[in-house]
Design a protein around this motif. Structure first.
Motif, PDB file in Angstrom:
ATOM      1  N   GLU A 131      -7.629   6.175  -7.528  1.00  0.00           N
ATOM      2  CA  GLU A 131      -7.974   6.168  -5.754  1.00  0.00           C
ATOM      3  C   GLU A 131      -8.982   5.749  -5.156  1.00  0.00           C
ATOM      4  N   ARG A 132     -10.179   6.064  -5.839  1.00  0.00           N
ATOM      5  CA  ARG A 132     -11.911   5.574  -5.306  1.00  0.00           C
ATOM      6  C   ARG A 132     -11.376   4.085  -5.472  1.00  0.00           C
ATOM      7  N   GLU A 133     -10.262   3.391  -6.557  1.00  0.00           N
ATOM      8  CA  GLU A 133     -11.512   2.313  -5.964  1.00  0.00           C
ATOM      9  C   GLU A 133      -9.743   1.449  -5.224  1.00  0.00           C
ATOM     10  N   GLN A 134      -8.427   2.003  -5.113  1.00  0.00           N
ATOM     11  CA  GLN A 134      -8.140   1.500  -3.535  1.00  0.00           C
ATOM     12  C   GLN A 134      -8.927   1.812  -2.370  1.00  0.00           C
ATOM     13  N   THR A 135      -9.589   3.278  -2.454  1.00  0.00           N
ATOM     14  CA  THR A 135     -10.727   3.163  -1.183  1.00  0.00           C
ATOM     15  C   THR A 135     -11.581   2.093  -1.045  1.00  0.00           C
ATOM     16  N   ARG A 136     -12.511   1.592  -2.032  1.00  0.00           N
ATOM     17  CA  ARG A 136     -13.118   0.650  -2.533  1.00  0.00           C
ATOM     18  C   ARG A 136     -12.560  -0.384  -1.878  1.00  0.00           C
ATOM     19  N   GLN A 137     -11.681  -0.955  -1.690  1.00  0.00           N
ATOM     20  CA  GLN A 137     -10.679  -2.553  -1.582  1.00  0.00           C
ATOM     21  C   GLN A 137     -10.502  -2.134  -0.363  1.00  0.00           C
ATOM     22  N   LYS A 138      -9.509  -1.283   0.066  1.00  0.00           N
ATOM     23  CA  LYS A 138      -9.298  -0.919   0.984  1.00  0.00           C
ATOM     24  C   LYS A 138     -10.651  -1.254   2.602  1.00  0.00           C
ATOM     25  N   VAL A 139     -11.597  -0.620   1.782  1.00  0.00           N
ATOM     26  CA  VAL A 139     -12.595  -1.310   2.797  1.00  0.00           C
ATOM     27  C   VAL A 139     -13.730  -2.359   2.432  1.00  0.00           C
ATOM     28  N   ALA A 140     -13.341  -3.464   1.510  1.00  0.00           N
ATOM     29  CA  ALA A 140     -13.705  -4.401   1.419  1.00  0.00           C
ATOM     30  C   ALA A 140     -12.418  -5.675   1.940  1.00  0.00           C
ATOM     31  N   ASP A 141     -11.938  -5.427   1.999  1.00  0.00           N
ATOM     32  CA  ASP A 141     -10.647  -6.363   2.491  1.00  0.00           C
ATOM     33  C   ASP A 141     -10.367  -6.104   4.473  1.00  0.00           C
ATOM     34  N   ARG A 142     -11.354  -5.252   4.541  1.00  0.00           N
ATOM     35  CA  ARG A 142     -11.514  -4.133   5.930  1.00  0.00           C
ATOM     36  C   ARG A 142     -10.007  -4.094   6.547  1.00  0.00           C
ATOM     37  N   ALA A 143      -8.756  -3.039   6.040  1.00  0.00           N
ATOM     38  CA  ALA A 143      -7.990  -3.018   6.129  1.00  0.00           C
ATOM     39  C   ALA A 143      -7.686  -2.933   7.097  1.00  0.00           C
ATOM     40  N   LYS A 144      -6.359  -2.988   8.347  1.00  0.00           N
ATOM     41  CA  LYS A 144      -6.281  -2.994   9.210  1.00  0.00           C
ATOM     42  C   LYS A 144      -5.347  -2.007   9.219  1.00  0.00           C
ATOM     43  N   LEU A 145      -5.085  -0.459   9.849  1.00  0.00           N
ATOM     44  CA  LEU A 145      -4.330   0.465  10.317  1.00  0.00           C
ATOM     45  C   LEU A 145      -3.660   0.122  10.920  1.00  0.00           C
ATOM     46  N   GLN A 146      -2.498   0.330  10.191  1.00  0.00           N
ATOM     47  CA  GLN A 146      -0.685   0.218  11.450  1.00  0.00           C
ATOM     48  C   GLN A 146      -0.332   2.068  11.325  1.00  0.00           C
ATOM     49  N   VAL A 147       0.462   1.699  12.420  1.00  0.00           N
ATOM     50  CA  VAL A 147       1.317   3.317  12.673  1.00  0.00           C
ATOM     51  C   VAL A 147       2.107   3.290  11.905  1.00  0.00           C
ATOM     52  N   SER A 148       2.670   3.019  11.305  1.00  0.00           N
ATOM     53  CA  SER A 148       3.702   2.796  10.117  1.00  0.00           C
ATOM     54  C   SER A 148       2.915   3.225   8.827  1.00  0.00           C
ATOM     55  N   ASP A 149       1.970   2.966   8.847  1.00  0.00           N
ATOM     56  CA  ASP A 149       1.448   3.662   7.634  1.00  0.00           C
ATOM     57  C   ASP A 149       1.075   5.075   7.535  1.00  0.00           C
ATOM     58  N   LEU A 150       1.721   5.425   9.334  1.00  0.00           N
ATOM     59  CA  LEU A 150       1.129   6.879   9.066  1.00  0.00           C
ATOM     60  C   LEU A 150       2.619   7.818   8.687  1.00  0.00           C
TER      61      LEU A 150
END
Length: 341
Positions: free
Chosen positions: A322-341
């Motif tokens: 999960e820590r690696e997943q967090t860092r990847q989201k930061v690196a990609d500047r992953a855009k949060l979508q309403v559908s993610d929630l």
């Protein structure tokens, strides 16, 4: 000198954009502005101080406003005067993301930093108490079942709920409705307990009593800690990190027979465990050059990993994947979508 020239260039560009009617920040700035959760505050405050010490940028400005208050400020819009980051001790709601979008905040990255437990603690001058979720619910709910009927909470003493509990007046210092800790408490304690009681018809009941037994102690968990040293008969609700910081003056109640400890929170055995987050306004990244340098520092193994600095303050590390997943989201500047929630 280079930074001054860059700042001037951003400022000139912003003025030109404004003349053209393009929405942009008024000018670049080197100081990050952070708002949000009082539970995340000790961790974020540590990172801001470290960032100010080792980077070329000034120490970020951080304010403890509560999770709900922070997200509200964060979603007010884009540009100078609005925060770059909002810390949260509960996940952002779909309705809040929609409000962000309505106000032009359309590019947000969600960052999970670790886990935390909500503790129900008291002064260490007292003996430890083992509570069940149901007993805790009966102490703080506005309406409770008596002889099969829902009535205004009649309990004024813990021993009235169960003879095994202390013969002390029920007095609980807790967070306000704008707090992520309050949201998590209502979900993990009140919803979980009330859904098991037939009198509520299988529905979750989360209304907290307002007769003085539950005392809204504000957004600053440190104030709750201070009050428990003065009012030694009372209990307080706050994040596990504040228990870690005050081991000589506070003791936490076990919940359903499970002690509030790092291992039990990490494993999920402790019933009142939750995740911690912060939200990054990507639309500020160009005009606030240090923004992602700070974010990268926060999610580094040095901070949030096993044996990381924030663990010493009470942060429970996420599993490695999960820590690696967090860092990847930061690196990609992953855009949060309403559908993610």
């Amino acid at each position: 000198m280079t930074r001054i020239l860059k700042s001037h260039a951003f400022k000139t560009t912003a003025i030109a954009a404004a003349v053209m009617g393009v929405a942009t920040m008024a000018h670049a700035r080197d100081q990050i502005r952070i708002v949000g959760s009082s539970t995340v505050y000790p961790f974020a405050s540590y990172v801001t101080e470290e960032f100010g010490a080792v980077s070329e940028y000034p120490t970020p400005v951080i304010e403890s406003t509560g999770s709900g208050g922070g997200i509200r400020l964060f979603c007010n819009g884009v540009g100078e005067g609005t925060p770059d980051i909002s810390n949260a001790s509960r996940r952002i709601k779909a309705s809040e993301v929609e409000r962000c979008e309505e106000n032009g905040v359309t590019d947000v990255t969600e960052v999970k930093i670790g886990s935390d437990g909500i503790v129900f603690a008291q002064s260490s001058e007292n003996e430890g108490v083992d509570l069940t979720l149901e007993q805790l619910f009966l102490a703080v709910a506005a309406k409770v079942p008596v002889d099969g009927e829902l009535v205004d909470n009649p309990y004024t003493n813990w021993s009235e709920i169960d003879a095994s509990l202390p013969d002390r007046e029920i007095s609980v210092y807790g967070p306000p409705s704008t707090s992520g800790t309050r949201d998590a408490f209502e979900e993990l304690v009140m919803e979980a307990a009330s859904e098991e009681m037939e009198v509520y018809g299988g529905e979750a009941y989360t209304e907290v009593r307002s007769d003085g037994a539950y005392i809204d102690a504000g957004e600053n968990d440190n104030l709750i800690v201070q009050r428990l040293s003065e009012d030694t008969d009372a209990f307080g609700i706050f994040g596990y990190s504040f228990l870690v910081e005050n081991p000589d003056t506070l003791i936490a109640s076990s919940i359903d027979g499970v002690a509030a400890e790092s291992e039990s929170i990490s494993s999920g055995d402790y019933p009142i465990a939750r995740s911690l987050w912060f939200y990054v306004k990507n639309q500020h990244a160009e005009e606030v050059p240090p923004l992602y340098e700070y974010v990268d520092m926060f999610v580094s193994e040095t901070m949030i990993g096993e044996g990381g600095y924030l663990g010493d303050l009470g942060l429970i590390p996420l599993p490695e994947a999960e820590r690696e997943q967090t860092r990847q989201k930061v690196a990609d500047r992953a855009k949060l979508q309403v559908s993610d929630l």
